[in-house]
Design an enzyme around this catalytic site. Structure first.
Site, PDB file in Angstrom:
ATOM      1  N   ARG A 192       0.808  -1.349   0.068  1.00 21.64           N
ATOM      2  CA  ARG A 192       0.070   0.049   0.133  1.00 21.64           C
ATOM      3  C   ARG A 192       0.818   1.321  -0.014  1.00 21.64           C
ATOM      4  O   ARG A 192       0.440   2.167  -0.701  1.00 21.64           O
ATOM      5  CB  ARG A 192      -0.918   0.131   1.361  1.00 21.64           C
ATOM      6  CG  ARG A 192      -2.259  -0.650   1.084  1.00 21.64           C
ATOM      7  CD  ARG A 192      -2.695  -1.101   2.449  1.00 21.64           C
ATOM      8  NE  ARG A 192      -1.803  -2.050   2.814  1.00 21.64           N
ATOM      9  CZ  ARG A 192      -1.791  -3.528   2.581  1.00 21.64           C
ATOM     10  NH1 ARG A 192      -3.060  -3.808   1.773  1.00 21.64           N
ATOM     11  NH2 ARG A 192      -1.060  -4.604   2.849  1.00 21.64           N
ATOM     12  N   THR A 193       1.803   1.372   0.830  1.00 25.18           N
ATOM     13  CA  THR A 193       2.413   2.790   1.074  1.00 25.18           C
ATOM     14  C   THR A 193       3.220   2.795  -0.210  1.00 25.18           C
ATOM     15  O   THR A 193       2.912   4.153  -0.695  1.00 25.18           O
ATOM     16  CB  THR A 193       3.519   2.453   2.100  1.00 25.18           C
ATOM     17  OG1 THR A 193       2.746   2.014   3.469  1.00 25.18           O
ATOM     18  CG2 THR A 193       3.988   3.892   2.527  1.00 25.18           C
ATOM     19  N   LYS A 222      25.554  -2.896  -1.353  1.00 25.05           N
ATOM     20  CA  LYS A 222      27.277  -2.718  -1.294  1.00 25.05           C
ATOM     21  C   LYS A 222      27.829  -2.028  -0.132  1.00 25.05           C
ATOM     22  O   LYS A 222      28.927  -1.768  -0.255  1.00 25.05           O
ATOM     23  CB  LYS A 222      27.668  -2.051  -2.709  1.00 25.05           C
ATOM     24  CG  LYS A 222      27.053  -2.615  -3.935  1.00 25.05           C
ATOM     25  CD  LYS A 222      27.611  -1.730  -5.198  1.00 25.05           C
ATOM     26  CE  LYS A 222      27.030  -2.269  -6.342  1.00 25.05           C
ATOM     27  NZ  LYS A 222      27.176  -1.228  -7.480  1.00 25.05           N
ATOM     28  N   ARG A 268      11.139   4.257   3.277  1.00 25.46           N
ATOM     29  CA  ARG A 268      10.869   3.146   4.096  1.00 25.46           C
ATOM     30  C   ARG A 268      12.250   2.495   4.564  1.00 25.46           C
ATOM     31  O   ARG A 268      12.804   1.921   3.648  1.00 25.46           O
ATOM     32  CB  ARG A 268       9.841   2.225   3.833  1.00 25.46           C
ATOM     33  CG  ARG A 268       9.819   1.019   4.697  1.00 25.46           C
ATOM     34  CD  ARG A 268       8.596   0.389   4.309  1.00 25.46           C
ATOM     35  NE  ARG A 268       7.258   1.138   4.856  1.00 25.46           N
ATOM     36  CZ  ARG A 268       6.111   0.408   4.911  1.00 25.46           C
ATOM     37  NH1 ARG A 268       5.938  -0.788   4.366  1.00 25.46           N
ATOM     38  NH2 ARG A 268       4.932   0.885   5.026  1.00 25.46           N
ATOM     39  N   HIS A 316       5.242   6.021  11.586  1.00 23.22           N
ATOM     40  CA  HIS A 316       4.705   5.810  10.116  1.00 23.22           C
ATOM     41  C   HIS A 316       3.786   6.850   9.944  1.00 23.22           C
ATOM     42  O   HIS A 316       2.584   6.749   9.785  1.00 23.22           O
ATOM     43  CB  HIS A 316       3.857   4.390  10.222  1.00 23.22           C
ATOM     44  CG  HIS A 316       3.565   3.981   8.549  1.00 23.22           C
ATOM     45  ND1 HIS A 316       3.740   4.904   7.681  1.00 23.22           N
ATOM     46  CD2 HIS A 316       3.306   2.681   8.095  1.00 23.22           C
ATOM     47  CE1 HIS A 316       3.384   4.127   6.392  1.00 23.22           C
ATOM     48  NE2 HIS A 316       3.121   2.899   7.014  1.00 23.22           N
TER      49      HIS A 316
HETATM   50  C1  NCD Z   1       1.517  -0.849   8.082  1.00 24.03           C
HETATM   51  C2  NCD Z   1       3.486  -0.638   8.266  1.00 24.03           C
HETATM   52  O1  NCD Z   1       4.222  -0.924   7.274  1.00 24.03           O
HETATM   53  O2  NCD Z   1       3.783  -0.177   9.566  1.00 24.03           O
HETATM   54  N1  NCD Z   1       1.239  -1.172   6.751  1.00 24.03           N
HETATM   55  C3  NCD Z   1       1.229  -0.195   6.069  1.00 24.03           C
HETATM   56  O3  NCD Z   1       2.006   0.754   5.767  1.00 24.03           O
HETATM   57  N2  NCD Z   1      -0.044   0.152   5.991  1.00 24.03           N
HETATM   58  C4  NCD Z   1       1.239  -1.929   9.142  1.00 24.03           C
HETATM   59  C5  NCD Z   1       1.779  -3.194   9.027  1.00 24.03           C
HETATM   60  O4  NCD Z   1       2.690  -3.710   8.262  1.00 24.03           O
HETATM   61  O5  NCD Z   1       1.374  -3.974   9.781  1.00 24.03           O
END
Ligand code: NCD
Length: 307
Positions: free
Chosen positions: A51-52, A80, A101, A129
């Protein structure tokens, strides 16, 4: 240079502006479809994501922009031994904005200190997040019409669940908000969040292991996945993974206008039968995440003078 590393980087007024922009995008998408023409978003994902990452990409395309990036650490020079600082300096030469991320807490902050373009934290380890919180906020606002005077239950892995930490921080700034923290003993909210956010701001909260007992008072129930990848051993994960499974019978005493949220991915925490219940908001939340990321990209690129 403005970045979004922690949800507290934005004032409540700024969050409201993002919500207003997202609502405007929902009603008049054509107005926004060329605003990022010729601009590039770099998605630097050192950890898995569906999703993100894809919602950031969809957001940039819907603004008329382009996307470059990678979706796993192994396909970048991190494999590397390149530092996050050097990667950030490099990407600043190619793109106009970064969404990162990373499994290490603080990595996006390091990137922001070294980049010459805005950096967005798309999840750093078990820490924060903030863009999931943007999706959560738009969902809460569209379902409830307000951010204040809400009782919010957070259930599951409150220790490693970074979305929980960011959401608690964001919601703690509104009047009359109460939290009910529902988790097994081992997965309780970290004490630094309790101390720096809840106690520091005098926010009422209770802790329990009993989801059904907490249910009747909740306006919002935020379910979470037990974060397998952050456990030190598999046995603990297997013991705790099914601590909470929301089924229709557990909703018997819930408010009729309860909003059930989940950042997803779901493993077992919510029975699929609940998806058809009008109180299930988690797929709306997915869509809301895209609109909020569009609003966020616009805000940061405007403030940087890029658009
Ligand atoms: C979440 C995350 O990555 O922290 N997912 C997301 O981005 N919607 C929640 C999760 O992974 O449980």
């Amino acid at each position: 240079m403005r970045h979004l590393i922690d949800i507290m980087d934005f004032s409540t007024e700024e969050l409201q502006q993002l919500v207003d922009t997202a609502n405007d995008i929902i009603t008049q998408p054509a107005k926004y479809s060329e605003l990022c023409r010729g601009k590039k978003l770099a998605t630097l994902f050192f950890e898995p994501s569906t999703r993100t990452r894809l919602s950031f990409e969809a957001a940039m395309y819907e603004l008329g922009g382009n996307v470059i990036g990678f979706s796993e650490a192994n396909s970048s020079s991190a494999a590397k031994g390149e530092s996050v600082a050097d990667t950030a300096k490099t990407i600043s030469c190619y793109a106009d904005i970064i969404a990162m991320r990373h499994p290490k807490e603080g990595a996006p902050l390091v990137a922001s200190a070294n980049a010459t373009i805005p950096v967005i934290n798309a999840g750093d380890g078990g820490h924060n997040h903030p863009t999931q919180t943007l999706a959560d906020l738009l969902t809460i606002y569209r379902e409830k019409g307000r951010f204040d005077h809400l009782t919010i239950g957070l259930c599951g892995d409150l220790k490693f669940g970074r979305t929980v930490h960011s959401l608690i921080a964001a919601m703690s700034r509104y009047e009359g908000v109460k939290f009910v923290l529902i988790s097994p003993e081992e997965l309780k909210l970290p004490s630094y969040v309790k101390k720096e956010v809840l106690k520091a701001r005098n926010i009422p909260y209770t802790q329990t292991t009993d989801l059904e007992a907490a249910m009747p008072e909740l306006d919002i129930l935020y379910m979470t996945r037990v974060q397998r990848e952050r456990f030190f051993n598999e046995e603990d994960y297997l013991r705790l993974k099914d601590s909470y499974i929301l089924t229709m019978d557990k909703l018997a005493n819930a408010k009729r206008d309860l909003a059930i949220l989940h950042p997803l991915p779901r493993v077992n925490e919510i029975s699929v039968a609940i998806d058809a219940d009008p109180r299930a908001c988690y797929f709306k939340q997915v869509l809301n995440g895209k609109y909020m990321r569009m609003a966020l990209i616009l805000k940061l690129l405007k403030e940087a003078g890029t658009i």
